[in-house]
Design an enzyme around this catalytic site. Structure first.
Site, mmCIF file in Angstrom:
data_model
loop_
_atom_site.group_PDB
_atom_site.id
_atom_site.type_symbol
_atom_site.label_atom_id
_atom_site.label_comp_id
_atom_site.label_asym_id
_atom_site.label_seq_id
_atom_site.Cartn_x
_atom_site.Cartn_y
_atom_site.Cartn_z
ATOM 1 N N ASP A 1 0.855 -1.181 0.000
ATOM 2 C CA ASP A 1 0.000 0.000 0.000
ATOM 3 C C ASP A 1 0.890 1.230 0.000
ATOM 4 O O ASP A 1 1.997 1.204 0.560
ATOM 5 C CB ASP A 1 -0.911 0.016 1.234
ATOM 6 C CG ASP A 1 -2.044 -0.996 1.160
ATOM 7 O OD1 ASP A 1 -2.490 -1.314 0.040
ATOM 8 O OD2 ASP A 1 -2.493 -1.455 2.220
ATOM 9 N N ASP B 1 -7.061 -1.404 -4.612
ATOM 10 C CA ASP B 1 -8.120 -1.004 -3.683
ATOM 11 C C ASP B 1 -9.021 0.053 -4.319
ATOM 12 O O ASP B 1 -10.239 0.037 -4.139
ATOM 13 C CB ASP B 1 -7.528 -0.435 -2.392
ATOM 14 C CG ASP B 1 -6.683 -1.441 -1.629
ATOM 15 O OD1 ASP B 1 -6.921 -2.655 -1.757
ATOM 16 O OD2 ASP B 1 -5.779 -0.998 -0.895
#
Length: 157
Positions: free
Chosen positions: A115, A133
């Site tokens: 991330d 995401d």
């Protein structure tokens, strides 16, 4: 509506390329401010959304990988069964599929998801996320919009 799988592939390519670029050019936990409310912050997420179960001891890697495979299979079958006029739903499902596969690749290859997108206001930070995401979130939003009638046209007789 398998013709929309190109969108899934595009989501996977953009996701994996961005993660490789971040991992190859930044140190873990390094942050680069882009705007007063947005940074690139390189982190590893061993859990699910919002780092759910990230401290579970390792079993979650295979649980979330298996879940991603099962969900991807269901979405692929659903996508294949859509009618020609269900374009918005096809786009939504293709985005969710691409995002799921993008994060699945990380989970299988590394045991965690990379991330790096960090949105914040003063000391409050939204949990870091990635392109996969974002694709999943956009896909789910489009599915909700479609369920409320957006993109519906009369089915040909």
């Amino acid at each position: 509506m398998l013709k929309w799988l190109w969108l899934s592939l595009l989501a996977v390519i953009l996701d994996q390329a961005s993660k490789l670029a971040v991992a190859g050019s930044m140190q873990l936990f390094e942050s680069i401010e882009i705007m007063p409310f947005f940074r690139l912050t390189y982190v590893h997420n061993t859990g699910a959304a919002f780092s759910f179960l990230s401290e579970a001891g390792g079993w979650q890697r295979w649980f979330f990988a298996g879940l991603a495979v099962a969900i991807s299979a269901v979405i692929a079958v659903w996508l294949a069964r859509l009618k020609k006029h269900e374009t918005l739903l096809a786009v939504a499902l293709a985005l969710v599929l691409g995002g799921a596969v993008g994060n699945l690749i990380d989970r299988l290859a590394y045991g965690y998801v990379i991330d790096f997108l960090d949105v914040y206001y003063e000391s409050w930070h939204w949990p870091a996320f990635n392109i996969a995401d974002s694709a999943i979130t956009l896909g789910v939003m489009l599915m909700l919009a479609e369920s409320f009638g957006l993109g519906h046209s009369k089915e040909p007789v």
